[in-house]
Design a protein around this motif. Structure first.
Motif, mmCIF file in Angstrom:
data_model
loop_
_atom_site.group_PDB
_atom_site.id
_atom_site.type_symbol
_atom_site.label_atom_id
_atom_site.label_comp_id
_atom_site.label_asym_id
_atom_site.label_seq_id
_atom_site.Cartn_x
_atom_site.Cartn_y
_atom_site.Cartn_z
ATOM 1 N N GLU D 154 13.010 15.951 3.766
ATOM 2 C CA GLU D 154 12.526 15.828 2.549
ATOM 3 C C GLU D 154 11.845 14.608 1.994
ATOM 4 O O GLU D 154 10.651 14.550 1.799
ATOM 5 C CB GLU D 154 13.477 16.648 1.316
ATOM 6 C CG GLU D 154 13.723 18.055 1.711
ATOM 7 C CD GLU D 154 12.663 19.210 1.190
ATOM 8 O OE1 GLU D 154 11.946 18.539 0.278
ATOM 9 O OE2 GLU D 154 12.708 20.098 1.488
ATOM 10 N N MET D 158 7.975 13.064 2.090
ATOM 11 C CA MET D 158 7.563 12.652 0.555
ATOM 12 C C MET D 158 6.716 11.322 1.096
ATOM 13 O O MET D 158 5.490 11.241 0.603
ATOM 14 C CB MET D 158 8.475 12.728 -0.032
ATOM 15 C CG MET D 158 8.108 12.527 -1.763
ATOM 16 S SD MET D 158 7.590 14.159 -2.378
ATOM 17 C CE MET D 158 8.942 14.648 -3.114
ATOM 18 N N ASN D 161 3.758 11.630 3.141
ATOM 19 C CA ASN D 161 2.725 12.230 2.453
ATOM 20 C C ASN D 161 1.930 11.025 1.557
ATOM 21 O O ASN D 161 0.887 11.129 1.260
ATOM 22 C CB ASN D 161 3.197 13.434 1.709
ATOM 23 C CG ASN D 161 3.172 14.709 2.513
ATOM 24 O OD1 ASN D 161 2.171 14.688 3.528
ATOM 25 N ND2 ASN D 161 4.114 15.547 2.219
ATOM 26 N N ILE D 162 2.915 10.260 0.582
ATOM 27 C CA ILE D 162 2.489 9.446 -0.355
ATOM 28 C C ILE D 162 1.427 8.130 0.744
ATOM 29 O O ILE D 162 0.312 8.107 0.383
ATOM 30 C CB ILE D 162 3.470 8.639 -0.671
ATOM 31 C CG1 ILE D 162 4.028 9.673 -1.731
ATOM 32 C CG2 ILE D 162 2.990 7.274 -1.481
ATOM 33 C CD1 ILE D 162 5.336 9.033 -2.552
ATOM 34 N N LEU D 164 0.125 8.744 3.376
ATOM 35 C CA LEU D 164 -0.893 9.420 3.958
ATOM 36 C C LEU D 164 -2.261 9.662 3.193
ATOM 37 O O LEU D 164 -3.469 9.560 3.611
ATOM 38 C CB LEU D 164 -0.696 10.811 4.468
ATOM 39 C CG LEU D 164 -1.560 11.561 5.503
ATOM 40 C CD1 LEU D 164 -1.384 10.998 6.782
ATOM 41 C CD2 LEU D 164 -0.965 12.954 5.685
ATOM 42 N N VAL D 165 -1.947 9.848 1.885
ATOM 43 C CA VAL D 165 -3.365 9.922 0.869
ATOM 44 C C VAL D 165 -3.525 8.798 0.405
ATOM 45 O O VAL D 165 -4.770 8.699 -0.112
ATOM 46 C CB VAL D 165 -2.782 11.025 -0.448
ATOM 47 C CG1 VAL D 165 -2.727 12.452 0.094
ATOM 48 C CG2 VAL D 165 -1.589 10.669 -0.916
ATOM 49 N N LEU D 166 -3.002 7.899 0.286
ATOM 50 C CA LEU D 166 -3.202 6.478 -0.014
ATOM 51 C C LEU D 166 -4.534 5.949 1.157
ATOM 52 O O LEU D 166 -4.074 5.841 2.063
ATOM 53 C CB LEU D 166 -2.277 5.297 0.050
ATOM 54 C CG LEU D 166 -1.502 5.093 -1.148
ATOM 55 C CD1 LEU D 166 -0.463 3.966 -0.857
ATOM 56 C CD2 LEU D 166 -2.330 4.805 -2.485
ATOM 57 N N PRO D 167 -5.671 5.736 0.511
ATOM 58 C CA PRO D 167 -6.658 5.155 1.624
ATOM 59 C C PRO D 167 -6.264 3.985 2.028
ATOM 60 O O PRO D 167 -6.267 3.029 1.247
ATOM 61 C CB PRO D 167 -7.953 5.297 0.721
ATOM 62 C CG PRO D 167 -7.630 5.246 -0.781
ATOM 63 C CD PRO D 167 -6.031 5.919 -1.054
ATOM 64 N N VAL D 171 -6.182 -0.181 0.429
ATOM 65 C CA VAL D 171 -4.956 -0.886 0.218
ATOM 66 C C VAL D 171 -5.009 -2.234 1.052
ATOM 67 O O VAL D 171 -4.690 -3.341 0.357
ATOM 68 C CB VAL D 171 -3.808 -0.069 0.653
ATOM 69 C CG1 VAL D 171 -2.378 -0.629 0.387
ATOM 70 C CG2 VAL D 171 -3.806 1.294 -0.006
ATOM 71 N N ARG D 201 3.800 12.424 11.340
ATOM 72 C CA ARG D 201 3.879 13.752 11.019
ATOM 73 C C ARG D 201 3.712 14.681 12.462
ATOM 74 O O ARG D 201 4.666 15.600 12.624
ATOM 75 C CB ARG D 201 2.439 14.434 10.465
ATOM 76 C CG ARG D 201 2.765 14.533 8.902
ATOM 77 C CD ARG D 201 1.384 15.256 8.450
ATOM 78 N NE ARG D 201 1.291 15.711 7.210
ATOM 79 C CZ ARG D 201 0.464 16.354 6.435
ATOM 80 N NH1 ARG D 201 -0.352 16.975 7.135
ATOM 81 N NH2 ARG D 201 0.592 16.408 4.988
#
Lengths: 330, 318, 316, 326
Positions: D154, D158, D161-162, D164-167, D171, D201
């Protein structure tokens, strides 16, 4: 359903939190007195600008305060919508500078993303149908998706702009014109828009086409396809089903690719001096305008998060399995 | 030797373990040395979960499993535990790592338990273990799993287990994926091991196989024991309607189903023969001893959670 | 005469050459007959089942003919075969649990499938057939993931037989099931035949005792060839081929118990490789009664009414 | 850049697919004799030899490999052919390609061919280091999350995913912009730190499915501990997959690095293909028609990354029997 979105929102919230923290953290990692060195590197002559920078940095960092207080102050300023003042365009607030640039970036990105996704998927599915088509289309797709965005942009600008002279290669509209709602101006906008759009579109198109082709090939191996074939169902029906099932992971793929596409748009804008966020970043870097850089960064992160959420909603609407699974039927 | 005492297994389901699911509830039975106990149940009955708990591949939620009066979870080193308790699983192909040669399963045992044994000595031990499961060492050593048949692989796994000083073998559906021509030979091996004094828990969904080899039988349904006892008694005189319907579903070569009268339904909740009243059955549920070494859960009081597939299918077709 | 298969040969193409998975089989299935096709893995039973409806990519029709109700099935020609599939020959695949498109409601999928084959489907007829297998019509409004495994299998049974095919191939449909579900599925297969929804049926299985329950005749295959074919009762009680005999005696029947001095035993050895099978009888190496003549392939000859055996000693 | 990440075999992430191995109590059914293709009865050669057989006959793999190897050799040995550095002013300014300067010179008289070969070096370095680091992080996170399951999974999920969504590139811009001095190694480090999530993933999903195989249980019954099981049982089983993941990360790192260089956040010393593009654009090579200045570096990047991707498809066909053409 609520649980699913709750989870997603939690992740997006945390991501935003991390992004802000990065923003706060990075200048502090710099060796020496960060305020002094930032000001020195900005290399600014006007004393009022230097003073404004010093006040802002010291207010933000507040090195005499406890560290948590510094951190909360940083958030406080942010939540007030206060991103500081641009050094490069002193004394325009960063928020204003960004607001002016955003429409150009969105105008490039949204059509490029949506059209390349739709066209790429269609083409990929089509290419998977025939061996010879697959063998010719596939290498083109790979070359396209392996091309750095800026290089394709440069090539297009050179070939269609400089040599053929069909399209202009700099700016968002002709410098001779005043922005307004005249047809002439809109025509100029479109003319300037086309090349950056085309280079973004082409690179992304290659990626989607290949992704779809691979997905379809896997789908065509699935048991339900075998069963349909055993029942003599025509290829048309089988392809339709396979496409529908293959498109779902491509939606997830879209979410995963957003960051890359945004980055592609930024460098493409730089090639064409297109006045969007990419150009802002370049200017911010060249002028050591860290407020502008941080503001742009936060803005882009926000945009990506919102777009991700929109894609999540679309996915739930499109995939019956997620709905069935979340409706509590089990 | 091995004793299960009111063992239950509750799984947490969902993202943060919001819901629970009881796979095994209050199961008690014993496996003695030199005895084959067959654990019979359909999918979802919890039979494999019991096997996995005994093998310490999944923790026990409630109750205790003891081996020679020691709680198995108290044995701090699983390695020591596995010296005495081993398992063989359903799918022999999945038990072998496909990219390595099949005899790697022996090398793993040597590495962990017999590092000091010389290579030549070890080879001798492996060969004699293979011969004891009626395999020709020359035919199986040095081969990849896909070059061997399911029966050969399964026998290698049994040979692997007996290389250790095991007292108990958990055989989980070990022959259901084998061809009919080799099944019985693997089953006979269990009898050979029994003769050597091992205790064997034979997990299966096939009643005729359980009947063939076991001394005692435990019939499981939805995580609960419905009937258990000496195999001759359970099969010769099944008392619980569920056991009877299971038996009637076994395809046989001497009778055809269509020639047989429709059997009673396993769900039939008729008057309970072992309790005087429904009230009593509610206050005093559990297994009743109907004769020596033959226990039955009474049908009236065993609370049946809504059954999944197999039952409804039978009913709708009836 | 519903199905006539003559000297059918289907090979698998592999790197090292052709695997002769089906090497010359000849048999018939009569109208209304349920034929059990039994054999172990590698016997060619699944290859035979598949080749009657759809050869997969690696399979190659090498020789022989298949005739269904007087018409020759073009089994080597995928495109021409489509006309026969579903209408005349149909299949209940082994993978029934995953045979339905996961993103279409069952009813819609059925409607689209029928439309694509140019058939108009009476809703009432569909519902009648769902009733027959004990499914409510609500399943039509469900996605496959909302159904249990057994329900999906019954949905597939209904779909496969919607056009009343002459021949239905049931490929290992019971092998992954518990005993009680096996019994129910077998019962449903019988019902399909008895209700006239299919004319005849080939039930491919590895479980002789199960197929004995529903089949009229049983055909046993070994190493790509036919070993024995007989009425179900005859095959089980008076098998003539040594392989069949040994196979049946290796089955622990209900009530048989292990005894030290009289335990059952399997068949020693393993089937020959089909990449380059030895000549003659393929069971020779494992056969206790093999003799010199077995180096020559025994013909599959009729020795009694509907009872054929491929063994030189079958007559004895 | 990773549009073609090996997401194909992996199902779209189902929203509620958080079932840990613990929540699947028993096999859904007890399969009988598997309906394995009858042909499987044939003894085949060893897996390695079989893979090699197909690898040598796979046009895509061979073609991709040849391109990568040729460029790699050029990058390693090419620079040795020059007695001058890539940024030295050695020739006439803005000369078109000739026998002396194969790719012409820049506006300032630097040898484009020398720059190209040195640039290739930097580009490969960023790819190997950045892609390698990302592969290591992705493997550690993926293996641990997939094998352990439960709350460890879990939390790692998390985290994945964090990131992953940060471009990632944005950054990296921020991070690099603050740095006064930048090196290839530092760039690779940052790229590695931001580009691992999709790999994690994918590896997690693979580990998850391998973990359910009985040989993992058997390894536990043989007294093996978790790390050993991961590295000796699970990882070797997906070595081809891991290799393919590395290739994609390699290509991705090159593209990200080139973008950073192009914005002007590249290494402060030396030269790279992205930096060449940056210089060409900055000094108006386009308007001046110095095509030899901006075509080679872009073509170099495209060739490396494209060849890597094509190789990857070839590898997929080698290792996945379903995709092989007979």
């Amino acid at each position: 359903m609520r649980r699913y979105f709750g989870r997603k929102l939690l992740i997006y919230g945390l991501t935003f939190f991390v992004a802000v923290t990065i923003n706060w953290l990075i200048p502090r990692f710099m060796p020496g007195d960060p305020v002094q060195s930032l000001i020195a590197r900005a290399n600014i002559a006007q004393p009022e600008v230097v003073e404004a920078m010093r006040v802002r940095y010291e207010g933000l960092f507040g090195f005499d305060m406890p560290i948590w207080q510094q951190y909360f102050n940083f958030w406080g300023a942010l939540l007030d919508g206060d991103l500081g003042v641009s050094i490069w365009l002193f004394p325009t607030p960063v928020a204003d500078v960004i607001t002016r640039a955003v429409p150009y970036t969105l105008g490039l990105l949204i059509p490029a993303i949506l059209l390349s996704w739709v066209a790429g998927n269609r083409f990929g599915a089509f290419a998977a149908r025939r061996k010879w088509l697959d063998n010719t289309a596939l290498p083109i797709g790979y070359v396209l998706t392996a091309t750095p965005y800026m290089w394709l942009a440069i090539l297009l600008a050179w070939a269609l702009g400089i040599i053929a002279g069909i399209f202009p290669v700099a700016g968002a509209y002709s410098y001779a014109m005043q922005p307004g709602w005249s047809w002439e101006f809109i025509g100029s906008l479109l003319q300037h828009w086309f090349l950056p759009f085309a280079s973004l579109f082409l690179v992304a198109f290659g990626g989607w086409a290949i992704g779809m082709r691979n997905m379809i090939i896997y789908e065509l191996e699935a048991d339900y396809v075998n069963y349909l074939r055993a029942l003599g169902a025509p290829g048309r029906l089988i392809r339709r089903y396979a496409f529908r099932n293959a498109i779902l992971p491509q939606i997830t793929g879209l979410a995963l690719q957003l960051g890359v596409l945004v980055a592609g748009a930024l460098v493409t804008e730089i090639v064409f001096s297109y006045p969007g966020l990419g150009n802002l970043i370049l200017q911010a870097i060249q002028n050591q305008d860290f407020f502008l850089l941080q503001g742009t960064f936060l803005f882009i992160v926000m945009g990506v998060l919102i777009a991700n959420f929109v894609i999540d909603i679309v996915y739930v609407l499109v995939d019956p399995r997620t709905r069935a699974g979340m409706g509590g039927a089990s | 030797m091995l004793k299960l005492d009111n063992v239950s297994k509750v799984y947490r389901v969902g993202a943060f373990g919001g819901r629970t699911m009881t796979a095994v509830s209050d199961v008690s039975f014993e496996v003695n040395a030199g005895e084959v106990v067959s654990l019979i149940g359909e999918s979802g009955s919890g039979k494999s979960t019991i096997g996995r708990m005994i093998l310490r591949l999944t923790p026990v939620s409630r109750g205790a499993i003891t081996l020679n009066d020691t709680d198995i979870s108290a044995v701090s080193s699983t390695k020591d535990y596995y010296r005495h308790v081993q398992g063989v699983f359903q799918d022999p192909f999945s038990c072998f790592n496909p990219i390595f040669k099949a005899d790697r399963v022996f090398a793993m045992i040597k590495e962990a338990y017999f590092p000091q044994v010389s290579a030549a000595d070890w080879r001798g031990r492996v060969e004699s273990a293979l011969k004891s499961v009626r395999l020709d060492p020359g035919q199986v050593l040095g081969r990849y799993p896909h070059q061997l048949s399911g029966g050969q692989l399964q026998r290698m796994l049994i040979a692997r287990a007996v290389l250790l000083d095991i007292r108990l073998l958990v055989a989980d559906e070990i022959i259901s994926m084998l061809d009919a021509s080799t099944r019985i030979d693997v089953l006979n091996l269990l009898a050979d091991l029994r003769a050597r004094g091992l205790g064997i828990l034979f997990v299966t969904h096939d009643l005729s196989l359980g009947n063939y080899v076991s001394d005692r039988t435990v019939v499981l349904r939805n995580g609960k024991i419905v009937e258990m006892g000496r195999t001759e008694l359970v099969f010769g005189d099944p008392r619980h309607p569920y056991t009877r319907s299971l038996l009637a579903s076994v395809p046989r070569l001497d009778v055809k189903w269509i020639d047989e009268p429709e059997t009673e339904d396993g769900d039939a909740a008729g008057p309970c023969p072992y309790h005087d009243s429904p009230e009593e059955s509610r206050t005093r549920p559990g297994l009743a001893e109907v004769e020596e070494d033959h226990f039955v859960a009474c049908s009236g009081c065993a609370d049946h959670p809504p059954q999944a597939e197999p039952r409804t299918l039978a009913k709708e077709n009836a | 005469m519903s199905l006539t298969v003559t000297d059918l040969r289907v090979y698998y193409r592999t790197l090292r050459g052709d695997v002769k998975a089906l090497d010359g089989v000849t048999f018939t299935v009569a109208d209304g007959e349920i034929m059990g096709l039994a054999g172990e893995s590698g016997s060619g039973k699944s290859t035979l089942g598949k080749s009657l409806i759809r050869l997969d990519g690696r399979m190659r029709h090498v020789g022989g003919t298949v005739e269904l109700d007087g018409d020759e099935l073009p089994i080597g020609d995928d495109a021409r075969m489509d006309a026969f599939r579903f209408h005349r020959v149909s299949v209940i695949p082994q993978y029934s649990m995953s045979a339905l498109n996961p993103t279409r409601k069952i009813g819609k999928m059925v409607a689209e499938l029928m439309a694509s084959r140019g058939v108009r489907l009476e809703p009432a007829e569909l519902e009648r057939r769902l009733d027959l297998v004990g499914l409510s019509r609500e399943v039509l409004d469900r996605y496959p993931m909302e159904l249990s495994g057994g329900m999906k299998q019954r949905v597939v049974m209904v779909i496969s037989t919607l056009l009343n095919p002459s021949l239905l191939i049931a490929d290992e449909v019971t092998s992954a099931l518990d005993v009680s579900s096996q019994k129910a599925v077998a019962g449903t297969l019988l019902q399909l035949r008895d209700a006239g929804l299919v004319t005849s049926m080939i039930v491919v299985t590895h479980d002789i005792s199960l197929v004995y329950q529903i089949a009229d005749t049983i055909m046993v295959m070994y190493a790509g060839r036919l070993a024995e074919k007989a009425p179900a009762g005859v095959l089980v009680t008076e098998p003539r081929h040594p392989y069949t005999k040994m196979l049946i005696s290796a089955l622990p029947e209900v009530g048989v118990r292990y005894e030290e001095d009289s335990r059952l035993s399997g068949i020693p050895g393993s089937p020959p490789p089909l990449l380059d099978p030895p000549g003659g009888c393929r069971f020779r190496d494992r056969c206790p009664i093999a003799f010199d003549r077995c180096a020559e392939q025994p013909p599959f000859v009729e020795i009694g009414p509907g009872h054929s055996v491929a063994c030189w000693k079958a007559g004895e | 850049m990773t549009a073609d990440a090996p997401k194909a075999p992996e199902a779209p992430e189902p929203p509620e697919a958080t079932a840990t191995p613990e929540t699947t109590p028993e096999p859904a059914a007890t399969p009988g004799t598997p309906g394995a293709p009858d042909a499987a009865a044939v003894a085949a050669s060893t897996p390695v030899r079989e893979a090699l057989h197909f690898a040598l006959r796979n046009g895509k793999l061979i073609a991709g490999l040849i391109v990568v190897v040729v460029l790699l050799i050029a990058a390693v040995f090419g620079p040795m052919a020059f007695d001058h550095g890539p940024n030295e002013y050695v020739g006439p300014p803005a000369a078109s390609p000739s026998g002396d300067y194969w790719m012409g010179t820049t506006m300032f008289g630097q040898d484009v061919f020398a720059q190209f070969l040195y640039g290739l070096r930097a580009t490969f370095l960023v790819g190997v280091l950045g892609g390698g680091l990302a592969a290591i992080i992705g493997m550690v996170v993926g293996f641990v999350a997939g094998y352990r399951g439960g709350w460890v999974d879990e939390i790692l999920n998390m985290l994945t995913n964090i990131v992953l969504v940060l471009p990632a590139l944005v950054v990296l811009m921020i991070a690099n912009a603050y740095l006064g001095v930048r090196s290839v190694g530092l760039q690779a480090l940052f790229i590695g730190l931001t580009s691992w999530p999709w790999a994690a993933r994918a590896i997690r999903a693979q580990t998850f499915s391998l973990r359910a195989r009985d040989f993992v249980d058997l390894a536990r019954l043989s007294g093996m501990r978790t790390p050993k099981i991961i590295f000796r049982e699970i990882a070797p089983n997906m070595s081809s997959y891991l290799f393919m993941t590395f290739i994609l990360l390699f290509g991705g790192a090159i593209l990200v690095g080139a973008s950073l260089d192009f914005i002007g956040l590249g290494p402060t010393e030396g030269v790279s293909l992205g930096l060449m593009l940056n210089n060409a654009a900055r000094w108006s090579a386009l308007q001046l028609g110095l095509w030899w200045w901006f075509i080679p570096p872009g073509a170099g990047i495209t060739a490396i990354v494209g060849a890597l991707y094509v190789m990857n498809v070839g590898l997929d066909e080698v290792f996945n029997p379903k995709l092989r053409e007979m």
